[in-house]
Design a protein around this motif. Structure first.
Motif, PDB file in Angstrom:
ATOM      1  N   HIS A  45       0.876  -1.151  -0.085  1.00 48.29           N
ATOM      2  CA  HIS A  45       0.098   0.128  -0.137  1.00 48.29           C
ATOM      3  C   HIS A  45       0.856   1.360   0.014  1.00 48.29           C
ATOM      4  N   GLN A  46       2.118   1.274   0.880  1.00 51.83           N
ATOM      5  CA  GLN A  46       2.840   2.476   0.848  1.00 51.83           C
ATOM      6  C   GLN A  46       3.798   2.354  -0.339  1.00 51.83           C
ATOM      7  N   HIS A  47       4.139   1.427  -0.955  1.00 54.26           N
ATOM      8  CA  HIS A  47       4.848   1.475  -2.008  1.00 54.26           C
ATOM      9  C   HIS A  47       5.063   2.472  -3.011  1.00 54.26           C
ATOM     10  N   PRO A  48       6.007   3.160  -3.305  1.00 56.07           N
ATOM     11  CA  PRO A  48       6.038   4.247  -3.915  1.00 56.07           C
ATOM     12  C   PRO A  48       5.701   3.891  -5.514  1.00 56.07           C
ATOM     13  N   THR A  49       5.187   4.980  -6.314  1.00 48.06           N
ATOM     14  CA  THR A  49       4.815   4.589  -7.972  1.00 48.06           C
ATOM     15  C   THR A  49       6.324   4.388  -8.676  1.00 48.06           C
ATOM     16  N   PRO A  50       6.316   3.693  -9.572  1.00 48.77           N
ATOM     17  CA  PRO A  50       5.180   2.781 -10.051  1.00 48.77           C
ATOM     18  C   PRO A  50       5.204   1.518  -9.053  1.00 48.77           C
ATOM     19  N   LYS A  51       3.947   1.014  -8.793  1.00 45.84           N
ATOM     20  CA  LYS A  51       3.864   0.031  -7.966  1.00 45.84           C
ATOM     21  C   LYS A  51       3.923  -1.507  -8.639  1.00 45.84           C
ATOM     22  N   PRO A  52       4.224  -2.490  -7.850  1.00 47.59           N
ATOM     23  CA  PRO A  52       4.647  -3.853  -8.970  1.00 47.59           C
ATOM     24  C   PRO A  52       3.482  -4.616  -9.036  1.00 47.59           C
ATOM     25  N   PHE A  53       2.491  -3.869  -9.568  1.00 43.69           N
ATOM     26  CA  PHE A  53       1.278  -4.699  -9.989  1.00 43.69           C
ATOM     27  C   PHE A  53       0.084  -4.009 -10.873  1.00 43.69           C
ATOM     28  N   SER A  54      -0.661  -4.473 -11.501  1.00 47.19           N
ATOM     29  CA  SER A  54      -1.643  -3.931 -12.118  1.00 47.19           C
ATOM     30  C   SER A  54      -2.856  -4.818 -11.885  1.00 47.19           C
ATOM     31  N   MET A  55      -4.062  -4.368 -12.316  1.00 50.93           N
ATOM     32  CA  MET A  55      -5.342  -5.074 -12.025  1.00 50.93           C
ATOM     33  C   MET A  55      -6.310  -4.955 -13.284  1.00 50.93           C
ATOM     34  N   ALA A  56      -6.907  -5.976 -13.714  1.00 48.11           N
ATOM     35  CA  ALA A  56      -7.873  -6.029 -14.601  1.00 48.11           C
ATOM     36  C   ALA A  56      -9.031  -6.879 -14.325  1.00 48.11           C
ATOM     37  N   PRO A  57     -10.282  -6.264 -14.135  1.00 50.09           N
ATOM     38  CA  PRO A  57     -11.465  -6.987 -13.851  1.00 50.09           C
ATOM     39  C   PRO A  57     -11.827  -7.796 -15.261  1.00 50.09           C
ATOM     40  N   TYR A  58     -12.657  -9.011 -14.863  1.00 52.74           N
ATOM     41  CA  TYR A  58     -13.210  -9.795 -15.881  1.00 52.74           C
ATOM     42  C   TYR A  58     -14.625  -9.450 -15.882  1.00 52.74           C
ATOM     43  N   TYR A  59     -15.355  -9.455 -17.058  1.00 55.75           N
ATOM     44  CA  TYR A  59     -16.975  -9.339 -16.978  1.00 55.75           C
ATOM     45  C   TYR A  59     -17.288 -10.196 -18.303  1.00 55.75           C
ATOM     46  N   ARG A  60     -18.645 -10.586 -17.961  1.00 52.42           N
ATOM     47  CA  ARG A  60     -19.371 -11.266 -18.897  1.00 52.42           C
ATOM     48  C   ARG A  60     -20.577 -10.669 -19.407  1.00 52.42           C
ATOM     49  N   GLU A  61     -21.323 -10.846 -20.323  1.00 52.80           N
ATOM     50  CA  GLU A  61     -22.685 -10.369 -20.622  1.00 52.80           C
ATOM     51  C   GLU A  61     -23.601 -11.592 -20.333  1.00 52.80           C
ATOM     52  N   GLU A  62     -24.617 -11.075 -19.681  1.00 54.80           N
ATOM     53  CA  GLU A  62     -25.644 -12.033 -18.995  1.00 54.80           C
ATOM     54  C   GLU A  62     -27.104 -11.394 -18.968  1.00 54.80           C
ATOM     55  N   ASP A  63     -28.114 -11.847 -19.918  1.00 56.44           N
ATOM     56  CA  ASP A  63     -29.285 -11.040 -20.241  1.00 56.44           C
ATOM     57  C   ASP A  63     -29.479  -9.728 -20.341  1.00 56.44           C
ATOM     58  N   GLY A  64     -28.107  -9.475 -21.308  1.00 60.36           N
ATOM     59  CA  GLY A  64     -27.889  -7.901 -21.753  1.00 60.36           C
ATOM     60  C   GLY A  64     -27.312  -7.066 -20.827  1.00 60.36           C
ATOM     61  N   LYS A  65     -26.667  -7.762 -19.622  1.00 57.76           N
ATOM     62  CA  LYS A  65     -26.116  -6.930 -18.594  1.00 57.76           C
ATOM     63  C   LYS A  65     -24.833  -7.609 -18.405  1.00 57.76           C
ATOM     64  N   GLY A  66     -23.903  -6.391 -17.899  1.00 56.18           N
ATOM     65  CA  GLY A  66     -22.695  -6.963 -17.556  1.00 56.18           C
ATOM     66  C   GLY A  66     -22.350  -7.168 -16.236  1.00 56.18           C
TER      67      GLY A  66
END
Length: 257
Positions: A45-66
Motif C-alpha cells: 500500500h505504501q510502495h512508491p509509484t510505480p507499484k509492482p502490480f496492475s489489475m484488470a476486472p473480468y466481465y461477461r454479458e448475461e441477459d443484456g447486462k454486464g
C-alpha cells in the motif's frame, strides 16, 4: 512476472457491473491482503509509484447486462506475486464471504497463478528479429495525464511511457534502456490503424474515468535495431505493468496480439 487470476462465485445474485467501482475492487484487494499478512499489505500500500502490480476486472454479458466474474492481477516482482496469490488462496480455502458495496456479496471460486516471463526472457524474445509492427488490445478504459486534464487517445509516446518507466524501475541495470529512447518513439512510431471507442468506468459512484478501449496497430518506420528491440520488449511488458494511469484500479489493461 506472474498473472494471478481470481474467479468469483456470487451469492444470491450475480455481481452487476453497473454497481462495481474500481475503488471498491481496490478496497477488496487490500482487505484480503491485510487479513493474510498485515505487514506485507502495508508494504504494498505504501510502495512508491510505480507499484509492482496492475489489475484488470473480468466481465461477461448475461441477459443484456454486464456481470463481474473475477479479476486478474499482473505482478512484476516475486514479492508482490507471493503476497497477492497467498492472500486470495487463504480466502478461497476459508470460503470467506466478501462484499462489494452494501449488497453484492461473493466468494472465491478459483485462484490460479501463471508464471510468464522475467525481464531477461522478454529482452531475449525481442532480440530475435526486431519487428516494425505491433498490435495492442486495450481491454479497459485507458487515458493519459496531460497538463490539468487527461487525453484518451493512443499516441505512441503516451502509450509506451509507463512501460518504459516501470521497466527502468524494476529491470536489472544490465537491461537499462537508453535515455533518448522515448524521443525516438515519439518521432518514429505511429498509429497505423485503430478500432477504438470511448470507454467509461466508475472510480466511485460519483467519479467517472473516461478513456478508450479497442485495438491499435502501431508501426515503426525507421530506427536502429537497438531501439526496435526495446520497443518490442516494452510492447510485451505492457501486459504486466498496464498503460496510462490508475492501473492498480483496473484501468489501462493491455493485451498484445
Amino acid at each position: 512476472m506472474y498473472y494471478i487470476a481470481v474467479r468469483f462465485e456470487s451469492i444470491k445474485k450475480a455481481i452487476d457491473a453497473d454497481y462495481v467501482t474500481m475503488r471498491g475492487l481496490h478496497g477488496v484487494l487490500f482487505n484480503v491482503l491485510e487479513q493474510c499478512n498485515p505487514a506485507e499489505a502495508e508494504w504494498l500500500h505504501q510502495h512508491p509509484t510505480p507499484k509492482p502490480f496492475s489489475m484488470a476486472p473480468y466481465y461477461r454479458e448475461e441477459d443484456g447486462k454486464g456481470i463481474l466474474v473475477g479479476v486478474r492481477y499482473a505482478a512484476i516482482t516475486d514479492r508482490a506475486a507471493t503476497l497477492i496469490y497467498e492472500a486470495w488462496q487463504r480466502v478461497y480455502h476459508t470460503r470467506e464471504m466478501l462484499r462489494l458495496g452494501k449488497y453484492q456479496t461473493f466468494r472465491v471460486e478459483h485462484v490460479e497463478v501463471i508464471h510468464k516471463w522475467n525481464f531477461a526472457e522478454i529482452a531475449q524474445m525481442a532480440r530475435q528479429v526486431p519487428q516494425k509492427k505491433m498490435v495492442l488490445e486495450f481491454l479497459s478504459p485507458t487515458s493519459f495525464k496531460q497538463g490539468p486534464g487527461h487525453l484518451p487517445l493512443p499516441l505512441p509516446r503516451n502509450v509506451f511511457q509507463r512501460p518504459l518507466r516501470v521497466w527502468q524501475c524494476y529491470a536489472p541495470m544490465v537491461l537499462s534502456i537508453p535515455a533518448d529512447w522515448l524521443d525516438w518513439c515519439e518521432q518514429d512510431v505511429f498509429v497505423e490503424e485503430h478500432q477504438i471507442q470511448t470507454g467509461i468506468a466508475a472510480i466511485t459512484h460519483k467519479q467517472r474515468f473516461i478513456g478508450f478501449t479497442g485495438q491499435v496497430s502501431f508501426c515503426a518506420y525507421k530506427g536502429e535495431e537497438q531501439y526496435l528491440r526495446v520497443w518490442q520488449a516494452l510492447g510485451s511488458f505492457a501486459a504486466f505493468c498496464g498503460v496510462g494511469h490508475t492501473t492498480t484500479m483496473g484501468m489501462g489493461a493491455v493485451e498484445r496480439l
